[in-house]
Scaffold this motif. Structure first.
Motif, PDB file in Angstrom:
ATOM      1  N   SER A 115       0.833  -1.126   0.123  1.00 39.33           N
ATOM      2  CA  SER A 115      -0.061   0.017  -0.152  1.00 39.33           C
ATOM      3  C   SER A 115       0.794   1.339  -0.083  1.00 39.33           C
ATOM      4  O   SER A 115       0.605   2.322  -0.329  1.00 39.33           O
ATOM      5  N   PHE A 116       2.173   1.114   0.159  1.00 40.43           N
ATOM      6  CA  PHE A 116       3.280   2.337   0.428  1.00 40.43           C
ATOM      7  C   PHE A 116       3.797   2.292  -1.042  1.00 40.43           C
ATOM      8  O   PHE A 116       4.443   3.378  -1.179  1.00 40.43           O
ATOM      9  N   ARG A 117       3.229   1.827  -2.235  1.00 37.50           N
ATOM     10  CA  ARG A 117       3.624   1.899  -3.560  1.00 37.50           C
ATOM     11  C   ARG A 117       2.642   2.734  -4.333  1.00 37.50           C
ATOM     12  O   ARG A 117       1.437   2.591  -4.105  1.00 37.50           O
ATOM     13  N   GLU A 118       3.133   3.595  -5.106  1.00 35.09           N
ATOM     14  CA  GLU A 118       2.232   4.469  -5.973  1.00 35.09           C
ATOM     15  C   GLU A 118       1.164   3.642  -6.864  1.00 35.09           C
ATOM     16  O   GLU A 118       0.051   4.010  -6.589  1.00 35.09           O
ATOM     17  N   THR A 119       1.580   2.720  -7.225  1.00 38.95           N
ATOM     18  CA  THR A 119       0.802   1.605  -7.750  1.00 38.95           C
ATOM     19  C   THR A 119       0.854   0.464  -6.836  1.00 38.95           C
ATOM     20  O   THR A 119       1.616  -0.337  -7.164  1.00 38.95           O
ATOM     21  N   PRO A 120      -0.292   0.023  -5.886  1.00 41.39           N
ATOM     22  CA  PRO A 120      -0.133  -0.783  -5.076  1.00 41.39           C
ATOM     23  C   PRO A 120      -0.570  -2.061  -5.585  1.00 41.39           C
ATOM     24  O   PRO A 120      -0.802  -2.144  -6.790  1.00 41.39           O
ATOM     25  N   SER A 121      -0.434  -3.249  -4.880  1.00 38.37           N
ATOM     26  CA  SER A 121      -0.568  -4.516  -5.235  1.00 38.37           C
ATOM     27  C   SER A 121      -2.085  -4.897  -5.556  1.00 38.37           C
ATOM     28  O   SER A 121      -3.031  -4.425  -4.822  1.00 38.37           O
ATOM     29  N   VAL A 123     -11.087   5.597   0.344  1.00 33.68           N
ATOM     30  CA  VAL A 123     -12.096   4.691  -0.255  1.00 33.68           C
ATOM     31  C   VAL A 123     -12.039   4.269  -1.553  1.00 33.68           C
ATOM     32  O   VAL A 123     -11.984   4.980  -2.361  1.00 33.68           O
ATOM     33  N   ARG A 124     -12.064   3.007  -1.777  1.00 34.99           N
ATOM     34  CA  ARG A 124     -11.869   2.638  -3.046  1.00 34.99           C
ATOM     35  C   ARG A 124     -13.054   1.700  -3.434  1.00 34.99           C
ATOM     36  O   ARG A 124     -13.893   1.147  -2.601  1.00 34.99           O
ATOM     37  N   ALA A 125     -13.105   1.514  -4.665  1.00 31.97           N
ATOM     38  CA  ALA A 125     -14.375   0.531  -5.259  1.00 31.97           C
ATOM     39  C   ALA A 125     -13.880  -0.590  -6.236  1.00 31.97           C
ATOM     40  O   ALA A 125     -13.024  -0.163  -7.077  1.00 31.97           O
ATOM     41  N   THR A 167      -4.178   4.577  -7.249  1.00 35.25           N
ATOM     42  CA  THR A 167      -5.578   4.452  -6.638  1.00 35.25           C
ATOM     43  C   THR A 167      -6.107   5.771  -6.812  1.00 35.25           C
ATOM     44  O   THR A 167      -7.341   5.827  -7.162  1.00 35.25           O
ATOM     45  N   LEU A 168      -5.578   6.841  -7.083  1.00 34.35           N
ATOM     46  CA  LEU A 168      -5.867   8.282  -7.231  1.00 34.35           C
ATOM     47  C   LEU A 168      -6.565   8.268  -8.579  1.00 34.35           C
ATOM     48  O   LEU A 168      -7.389   9.164  -8.846  1.00 34.35           O
ATOM     49  N   GLU A 169      -6.330   7.461  -9.393  1.00 32.04           N
ATOM     50  CA  GLU A 169      -6.809   7.107 -10.862  1.00 32.04           C
ATOM     51  C   GLU A 169      -7.885   6.230 -11.016  1.00 32.04           C
ATOM     52  O   GLU A 169      -8.472   6.339 -12.282  1.00 32.04           O
ATOM     53  N   GLU A 170      -8.181   5.482  -9.879  1.00 38.15           N
ATOM     54  CA  GLU A 170      -9.347   4.673 -10.052  1.00 38.15           C
ATOM     55  C   GLU A 170     -10.729   5.401 -10.194  1.00 38.15           C
ATOM     56  O   GLU A 170     -10.773   6.377  -9.641  1.00 38.15           O
TER      57      GLU A 170
END
Ligand SMILES: [Fe+2]
Length: 287
Positions: A114-120, A194-196, A284-287
């Motif tokens: 979760s600490f990577r810009e594109t996380p797993s 919050v993610r979807a 995640t900011l681009e999700e």
């Protein structure tokens, strides 16, 4: 035909009746991919994988993620991490070894990368040798936890962004746990709180030990919010504890699950589990 047996009211399934060794038939790959979105955690017992087979299986679900420790310390791409105390030459390290202590960082609730810009997207673990006692991994669903939140709190957290920081989380284990080059390779990143799920729309919140602060909030209320969300998700009744068996292949969805390791006696027992991860679709900011 795979048979799915639920493991917990909130998430998880044990899947039998399949042999996952390559080549993986496309219909089965699709079924597993959908089951990840539905169950978040899948355990396939009695599988027989070597590293090459595990990497091929990993690639079936996306781009493998380079291990951040090897990348940050040595600049090398490696796709495997070893969870446990068995070294490449087959010998073991005990409780007093610095690397055993370093792995205790995994005993805090977290989502891998979760600490990577594109996380797993997912982690994939093959259990080869497991201790006779201890060493369980606990999981909770932050999708179920989000559903349980009062509406007002959902509305508060929906637009927020959290900072995730590996140096912050590993600082809780030891001040010198992360080497300077490793730290420099992992600057703090912003993640949606919050993610979807892109296919089902199911929402969850994204927290854990690497989550340090809330963007635009003072430190104390940000910390209180993150701690409250973690506490709500991780009550004992929400936990599924996985008792590893040799031959288990487990896939878990890092987008919406948190997990933590529990201790085992590294002086008495051998533990050798190989982990790969699949990269997420993007920041995640681009999700
Ligand atoms: Fe982990």
């Amino acid at each position: 035909m795979p048979k799915f047996e639920p493991l917990h009211d909130d998430f998880g399934a044990r899947v039998t009746g399949v042999d996952l060794r390559p080549p993986l038939p496309e219909a089965l790959r699709l079924e597993i991919r959908q089951a990840i979105d539905e169950y978040s955690f899948l355990c396939f017992p009695n599988q027989s994988f070597d590293d090459d087979g595990q990497l091929a299986f990993t690639r079936a679900f996306g781009e493998p993620e380079a291990n951040h420790v090897k990348l940050g310390q040595d600049g090398e791409i490696h796709y495997f991490g070893t969870i446990g105390n068995v070294l490449d030459d087959g010998t073991t390290r005990g409780n007093a070894d610095k690397r055993t202590k370093f792995q205790t960082g995994n005993n805090m609730w977290h989502s891998d990368s979760s600490f990577r810009e594109t996380p797993s997207l997912v982690s994939i673990m093959c259990a080869h040798e497991v201790p006779e006692e201890g060493g369980q991994t606990e999981f909770v669903s932050t999708r179920a936890a989000y559903r349980r939140l009062p509406d007002a709190l959902k509305a508060t957290i929906d637009p927020l962004i959290a900072i995730h920081d590996y140096v912050f989380s590993r600082g809780k284990v030891a001040p010198d746990a992360v080497t300077p080059s490793h730290a420099a390779s992992l600057p703090p990143v912003r993640q949606k709180l919050v993610r979807a799920n892109p296919r089902t729309g199911a929402r969850n919140y994204y927290v854990g030990s690497h989550a340090k602060s809330i963007v635009g909030w003072e430190e104390a209320p940000g910390r209180a919010l993150l701690d409250d969300l973690l506490e709500r998700a991780t009550g004992a009744e929400h936990v599924y504890s996985h008792d590893w068996k040799s031959g288990d292949l487990v896939i878990w969805d890092n987008r919406c699950l948190l997990h933590r390791g529990s201790g085992y006696d590294a002086d008495r027992y051998r533990r050798y589990m190989r982990q790969t991860r699949v990269q997420g679709a993007g920041p995640t900011l681009e999700e």
